[in-house]
Design an enzyme around this catalytic site. Sequence first.
Site, PDB file in Angstrom:
ATOM      1  N   THR A   1      -0.470  -8.060   4.628  1.00  0.00           N
ATOM      2  CA  THR A   1       0.250  -9.329   4.704  1.00  0.00           C
ATOM      3  C   THR A   1       0.399  -9.848   3.284  1.00  0.00           C
ATOM      4  O   THR A   1      -0.586 -10.255   2.659  1.00  0.00           O
ATOM      5  CB  THR A   1      -0.493 -10.342   5.580  1.00  0.00           C
ATOM      6  OG1 THR A   1      -0.550  -9.854   6.929  1.00  0.00           O
ATOM      7  CG2 THR A   1       0.216 -11.695   5.585  1.00  0.00           C
TER       8      THR A   1
ATOM      9  N   LYS B   1       5.942 -12.728   9.747  1.00  0.00           N
ATOM     10  CA  LYS B   1       4.479 -12.912   9.771  1.00  0.00           C
ATOM     11  C   LYS B   1       4.085 -14.270   9.203  1.00  0.00           C
ATOM     12  O   LYS B   1       3.229 -14.967   9.768  1.00  0.00           O
ATOM     13  CB  LYS B   1       3.807 -11.782   8.976  1.00  0.00           C
ATOM     14  CG  LYS B   1       2.287 -11.889   8.880  1.00  0.00           C
ATOM     15  CD  LYS B   1       1.599 -11.722  10.226  1.00  0.00           C
ATOM     16  CE  LYS B   1       0.093 -11.932  10.138  1.00  0.00           C
ATOM     17  NZ  LYS B   1      -0.611 -10.849   9.436  1.00  0.00           N
TER      18      LYS B   1
ATOM     19  N   LYS C   1      -5.424 -17.556   3.074  1.00  0.00           N
ATOM     20  CA  LYS C   1      -4.576 -16.671   2.271  1.00  0.00           C
ATOM     21  C   LYS C   1      -3.141 -16.650   2.816  1.00  0.00           C
ATOM     22  O   LYS C   1      -2.172 -16.776   2.059  1.00  0.00           O
ATOM     23  CB  LYS C   1      -5.152 -15.265   2.275  1.00  0.00           C
ATOM     24  CG  LYS C   1      -4.246 -14.222   1.626  1.00  0.00           C
ATOM     25  CD  LYS C   1      -4.395 -12.882   2.301  1.00  0.00           C
ATOM     26  CE  LYS C   1      -3.236 -11.973   1.935  1.00  0.00           C
ATOM     27  NZ  LYS C   1      -3.233 -10.723   2.701  1.00  0.00           N
TER      28      LYS C   1
END
Length: 299
Positions: free
Chosen positions: A98, A173, A248
């Site tokens: 990611t 995402k 994050k």
Amino acid sequence: MKIAFLGLGHMGLPMAKNLAAAGHEVRGFDVMPAAVETARTAGLAVAESGTDAATGADVVITMFQTGAQVLDAYRGEGGTTGLLGVAASGALFIDCSTIAVDEARAAHALAEAAGHRALDAPVSGGVVGAENATLAFMVGGTDEDFEAARPLLEAMGRRVVHCGGAGLGQAAKVCNNMILAVSQIAVAEAFVLGERLGLSHQALFDVASNASGQCWALTTNCPVPGPVPTSPANRDYQPGFAGALMNKDLGLAEHAISATGVDARMGMLAREIYAQYAAGEGASQDFSGIINTIRAESA
């Protein structure tokens, strides 16, 4: 198919094992010696280095923590040969990390300039999804490369969605996880409010899970013990997805928000709340443990 799988952590190792179970020749590597040893003990073939694993590979899958790690691995660091220089001609590079959308697009460009193909394919579903091959993949890249990768992704996941061109898997995402962060905070706040009003956890769950408050953060990742026996709240918030990782991902959302100029006040507030959580106990606890921070600040 000869596959190199780089990044054998809590997610990567079961994903690699599922590919091997599907009949592919998989060689793995991780920069952490303990992860390599765990993989070897689990029966996965391991290499001496990332480039060793990728040499002659038809497919190179990466599962790293940051975009910088992906880009450095692709092109090599300090004069060393990168993954792009050792894979088979026209190899398919699939990055399941990611990372930021612009980093994903840079990785695509590097792969294509080296004569390879590339997809960004971040995942959702956590460790349980990786272990059970029920992950969801959000994929960015060409139609042809997506179709070539589909059998591999379906060996690791239950739902595989082609989101569009380069970087759009990462775009999906970051948007999805911003929704998740906001909804997890809202569910936690509702349970703390219910506690103060004298409402039992089960009663609130029974109502909200069958009414307009229904959402994944409630019905799967319920932040209180009891109503959902498989939720992290029932195992002292041991992470399926740690608060540090949510922080994050929200940092990536913040980057995207700034780049696009979107007025995303809830997303930015979620970023602030999870940054505080990740700086403390949330670094190693499930992100649903944010409820304990809300309780403490409501005292």
